[in-house]
Scaffold this motif. Structure first.
Motif, mmCIF file in Angstrom:
data_model
loop_
_atom_site.group_PDB
_atom_site.id
_atom_site.type_symbol
_atom_site.label_atom_id
_atom_site.label_comp_id
_atom_site.label_asym_id
_atom_site.label_seq_id
_atom_site.Cartn_x
_atom_site.Cartn_y
_atom_site.Cartn_z
ATOM 1 N N ALA A 1 -66.496 -23.272 -75.431
ATOM 2 C CA ALA A 1 -65.434 -22.289 -75.651
ATOM 3 C C ALA A 1 -64.413 -22.793 -76.653
ATOM 4 C CB ALA A 1 -64.753 -21.954 -74.327
ATOM 5 N N CYS A 2 -64.084 -24.075 -76.601
ATOM 6 C CA CYS A 2 -63.109 -24.644 -77.532
ATOM 7 C C CYS A 2 -63.636 -24.602 -78.963
ATOM 8 C CB CYS A 2 -62.773 -26.075 -77.119
ATOM 9 S SG CYS A 2 -61.419 -26.813 -78.042
ATOM 10 N N THR A 3 -64.934 -24.851 -79.128
ATOM 11 C CA THR A 3 -65.525 -24.799 -80.464
ATOM 12 C C THR A 3 -65.466 -23.383 -81.034
ATOM 13 O OG1 THR A 3 -67.016 -26.625 -79.915
ATOM 14 C CG2 THR A 3 -67.612 -25.240 -81.797
ATOM 15 N N VAL A 4 -65.869 -22.396 -80.223
ATOM 16 C CA VAL A 4 -65.815 -21.002 -80.667
ATOM 17 C C VAL A 4 -64.377 -20.602 -80.988
ATOM 18 C CG1 VAL A 4 -66.214 -18.608 -79.968
ATOM 19 C CG2 VAL A 4 -67.895 -20.372 -79.393
ATOM 20 N N CYS A 5 -63.455 -21.008 -80.120
ATOM 21 C CA CYS A 5 -62.052 -20.646 -80.296
ATOM 22 C C CYS A 5 -61.474 -21.259 -81.570
ATOM 23 C CB CYS A 5 -61.249 -21.103 -79.074
ATOM 24 S SG CYS A 5 -59.559 -20.482 -79.009
ATOM 25 N N PHE A 6 -61.799 -22.522 -81.837
ATOM 26 C CA PHE A 6 -61.266 -23.188 -83.023
ATOM 27 C C PHE A 6 -61.832 -22.581 -84.305
ATOM 28 C CE2 PHE A 6 -61.447 -26.475 -86.304
ATOM 29 C CZ PHE A 6 -60.112 -26.847 -86.358
ATOM 30 N N ILE B 1 -63.956 -8.834 -85.365
ATOM 31 C CA ILE B 1 -64.575 -10.128 -85.042
ATOM 32 C C ILE B 1 -63.804 -10.824 -83.930
ATOM 33 C CG2 ILE B 1 -65.235 -12.366 -85.985
ATOM 34 C CD1 ILE B 1 -65.561 -11.054 -88.698
ATOM 35 N N ALA B 2 -62.471 -10.624 -83.897
ATOM 36 C CA ALA B 2 -61.650 -11.249 -82.855
ATOM 37 C C ALA B 2 -62.075 -10.769 -81.472
ATOM 38 C CB ALA B 2 -60.178 -10.947 -83.096
ATOM 39 N N VAL B 3 -62.313 -9.466 -81.366
ATOM 40 C CA VAL B 3 -62.742 -8.919 -80.075
ATOM 41 C C VAL B 3 -64.085 -9.521 -79.668
ATOM 42 C CG1 VAL B 3 -63.424 -6.818 -78.860
ATOM 43 C CG2 VAL B 3 -61.440 -6.787 -80.385
ATOM 44 N N CYS B 4 -65.018 -9.602 -80.609
ATOM 45 C CA CYS B 4 -66.337 -10.184 -80.310
ATOM 46 C C CYS B 4 -66.223 -11.659 -79.923
ATOM 47 C CB CYS B 4 -67.266 -10.020 -81.510
ATOM 48 S SG CYS B 4 -67.628 -8.306 -81.960
ATOM 49 N N ALA B 5 -65.357 -12.396 -80.623
ATOM 50 C CA ALA B 5 -65.201 -13.817 -80.322
ATOM 51 C C ALA B 5 -64.625 -14.023 -78.929
ATOM 52 C CB ALA B 5 -64.307 -14.478 -81.372
ATOM 53 N N ASN B 6 -63.634 -13.215 -78.551
ATOM 54 C CA ASN B 6 -63.056 -13.346 -77.209
ATOM 55 C C ASN B 6 -64.060 -12.959 -76.128
ATOM 56 O OD1 ASN B 6 -60.146 -14.209 -77.311
ATOM 57 N ND2 ASN B 6 -60.046 -12.517 -78.758
ATOM 58 N N MET B 7 -64.887 -11.963 -76.410
ATOM 59 C CA MET B 7 -65.927 -11.606 -75.444
ATOM 60 C C MET B 7 -66.934 -12.738 -75.299
ATOM 61 S SD MET B 7 -66.551 -7.572 -76.410
ATOM 62 C CE MET B 7 -67.834 -7.394 -75.171
ATOM 63 N N LEU B 8 -67.262 -13.413 -76.416
ATOM 64 C CA LEU B 8 -68.182 -14.545 -76.357
ATOM 65 C C LEU B 8 -67.585 -15.690 -75.558
ATOM 66 C CD1 LEU B 8 -70.770 -15.993 -77.217
ATOM 67 C CD2 LEU B 8 -69.625 -16.617 -79.365
ATOM 68 N N MET B 9 -66.295 -15.991 -75.768
ATOM 69 C CA MET B 9 -65.655 -17.063 -75.008
ATOM 70 C C MET B 9 -65.583 -16.722 -73.524
ATOM 71 S SD MET B 9 -62.597 -18.610 -77.354
ATOM 72 C CE MET B 9 -61.803 -17.028 -77.683
ATOM 73 N N ALA B 10 -65.304 -15.459 -73.204
ATOM 74 C CA ALA B 10 -65.269 -15.049 -71.802
ATOM 75 C C ALA B 10 -66.639 -15.224 -71.156
ATOM 76 C CB ALA B 10 -64.795 -13.606 -71.691
ATOM 77 N N PHE B 11 -67.695 -14.916 -71.901
ATOM 78 C CA PHE B 11 -69.056 -15.095 -71.377
ATOM 79 C C PHE B 11 -69.361 -16.571 -71.140
ATOM 80 C CE2 PHE B 11 -73.571 -15.921 -72.214
ATOM 81 C CZ PHE B 11 -74.155 -15.169 -71.199
ATOM 82 N N VAL B 12 -68.933 -17.422 -72.066
ATOM 83 C CA VAL B 12 -69.190 -18.863 -71.921
ATOM 84 C C VAL B 12 -68.451 -19.430 -70.721
ATOM 85 C CG1 VAL B 12 -68.830 -21.111 -73.006
ATOM 86 C CG2 VAL B 12 -69.706 -19.208 -74.362
ATOM 87 N N PHE C 1 -60.556 -19.059 -68.537
ATOM 88 C CA PHE C 1 -61.195 -17.740 -68.479
ATOM 89 C C PHE C 1 -60.138 -16.638 -68.355
ATOM 90 C CE2 PHE C 1 -63.063 -14.299 -65.860
ATOM 91 C CZ PHE C 1 -64.026 -13.862 -66.739
ATOM 92 N N VAL C 2 -59.148 -16.847 -67.489
ATOM 93 C CA VAL C 2 -58.087 -15.848 -67.334
ATOM 94 C C VAL C 2 -57.289 -15.718 -68.630
ATOM 95 C CG1 VAL C 2 -55.951 -15.322 -66.097
ATOM 96 C CG2 VAL C 2 -57.938 -16.178 -64.844
ATOM 97 N N HIS C 3 -57.043 -16.849 -69.299
ATOM 98 C CA HIS C 3 -56.304 -16.834 -70.558
ATOM 99 C C HIS C 3 -57.085 -16.072 -71.635
ATOM 100 C CE1 HIS C 3 -53.085 -19.345 -72.850
ATOM 101 N NE2 HIS C 3 -53.061 -18.076 -73.161
ATOM 102 N N VAL C 4 -58.394 -16.272 -71.687
ATOM 103 C CA VAL C 4 -59.216 -15.585 -72.680
ATOM 104 C C VAL C 4 -59.230 -14.080 -72.419
ATOM 105 C CG1 VAL C 4 -61.603 -15.266 -73.447
ATOM 106 C CG2 VAL C 4 -60.640 -17.559 -73.309
ATOM 107 N N LEU C 5 -59.204 -13.679 -71.166
ATOM 108 C CA LEU C 5 -59.136 -12.247 -70.859
ATOM 109 C C LEU C 5 -57.842 -11.641 -71.415
ATOM 110 C CD1 LEU C 5 -60.501 -11.972 -67.200
ATOM 111 C CD2 LEU C 5 -61.680 -11.478 -69.347
ATOM 112 N N GLY C 6 -56.737 -12.392 -71.308
ATOM 113 C CA GLY C 6 -55.489 -11.923 -71.909
ATOM 114 C C GLY C 6 -55.588 -11.831 -73.420
ATOM 115 N N ASP C 7 -56.267 -12.820 -74.033
ATOM 116 C CA ASP C 7 -56.480 -12.773 -75.487
ATOM 117 C C ASP C 7 -57.318 -11.567 -75.883
ATOM 118 O OD1 ASP C 7 -55.061 -15.070 -75.649
ATOM 119 O OD2 ASP C 7 -56.789 -16.388 -75.880
#
Length: 339
Positions: free
Chosen positions: A30-35, A137-148, A187-193
């Motif tokens: 998740a950190c890699t995707v986020c960065f 792309i931001a929405v897709c990235a946050n969905m990917l991080m939430a899945f991870v 995970f909760v933080h990514v949902l807010g993002d």
């Protein structure tokens, strides 16, 4: 009577448990995707001249900081305690969280200032296409991080507060998990993002089809900055509680005191202190006044077992002494008042 050692495990475990190894893998991914996306969002926000995109990138910066702090604390938790750092390095997680909050405040303050200038002066242009693409792309990235970060299986918390802990069920005698705590909080933080990214996407669609409504960019920057700063309130509250040596929010003073007084042979309990090195590493110390006929070893073993199994304390230090009637009048043996 059989010998009762103060530690449950005669041989200390080295390295991370399987659960923490899984948490580290999830956080690393998740950190890699986020960065990667944070860097892309900074570039996209610059090309689109969008402060709303930059605000979302600032929120991702806080996410990267918190996840890196969790990874760093997982690594430090494997280091043994020293004569200087007698509790080990667990509190590095708290210091990392504080640094993440401060950095988010600084970046958000700069973006709020720039948004205020844009509302005063309308001499700016928003590239609607670049903003829309970046926001999508931001929405897709946050969905990917939430899945991870999504965890399958039953959680260890029995309360309604997702990132905090309630007392463990009767009979469970293992400490609370740092790894699961960090992953659930991320995970909760990514949902807010994700919700914030959806808001930026709505603003970008409006600007793309109606360029005259470009004020939606600084206005959304104000709104999402308030959300970003508000999201740091629980983290700041927990950091201040830990640094001030406050009792863990999920462990009450009275239940712990009553559990100690219910141990056979215990007449009184005083100098009870509860604090946490992290949100999941809880520590307790107390003096137990016992009957002259009670077995100190049995009382110590039973009291320690109850604290660990019922409340999940990672470390307990109990002093056993004989009960004297004068203790009832001792000012140092009185319970602390309510806060």
């Amino acid at each position: 009577m059989a010998f009762q050692h103060c530690h449950k495990d005669s041989v200390p475990q080295s390295g991370l448990s399987p659960e923490r190894l899984k948490a580290r893998r999830q956080l690393c991914a998740a950190c890699t995707v986020c960065f990667i996306f944070m860097a892309g969002e900074v570039v996209g926000g610059y090309l689109a001249h969008s402060l709303a995109i930059m605000t979302d990138a600032a929120h991702l910066l806080a996410d990267v900081g918190s996840m890196m702090a969790s990874l760093f604390s997982l690594w430090l938790s494997t280091r043994p305690a020293t004569r200087t750092m007698t509790f080990g390095w667990h509190r590095s997680e708290t210091l990392g969280a504080l640094a993440s909050v401060v950095s988010l405040w600084m970046v958000t303050g700069i973006l709020l200032y720039l948004a205020f200038l844009r509302l005063l002066h309308s001499d700016y242009h928003i590239e609607g296409g670049a903003m829309l693409l970046t926001a999508s792309i931001a929405v897709c990235a946050n969905m990917l991080m939430a899945f991870v970060l999504h965890q399958t299986g039953p959680p260890h918390s029995h309360g309604s507060r997702g990132t905090e802990y309630a007392p463990l069920e009767e009979g469970r005698e293992y400490p609370l998990s740092l790894g699961n705590t960090s992953v659930r909080a991320a995970f909760v933080h990514v949902l807010g993002d994700l919700l914030q990214s959806l808001g930026v996407l709505v603003a970008s669609i409006l600007i793309y089809f109606k360029p005259q409504y470009k004020a939606a960019d600084p206005i959304s920057t104000f709104l999402f900055s308030i959300c970003a700063l508000g999201s740091t309130a629980p983290t700041l509250r927990d950091v201040l509680r830990i640094l001030m040596e406050g009792a863990p929010p999920s462990v009450g003073f009275e239940p712990v005191r009553d559990a100690l007084l219910s141990v056979p042979g215990v007449r009184a309990a005083h100098d009870l202190h509860l604090w946490g090195l992290t949100l999941s590493y809880h520590v307790a110390s107390a003096h137990l006044a016992i009957d002259s006929t009670a077995d100190p070893e049995a009382v110590l073993a039973e009291a320690s077992s109850r604290l660990c199994s019922r409340f999940g304390f990672s470390s307990c230090t109990l002093q056993v002494e004989k009960y004297h009637p004068e203790m009832a009048q001792c000012p140092y043996c009185r319970e602390p008042p309510q806060a």
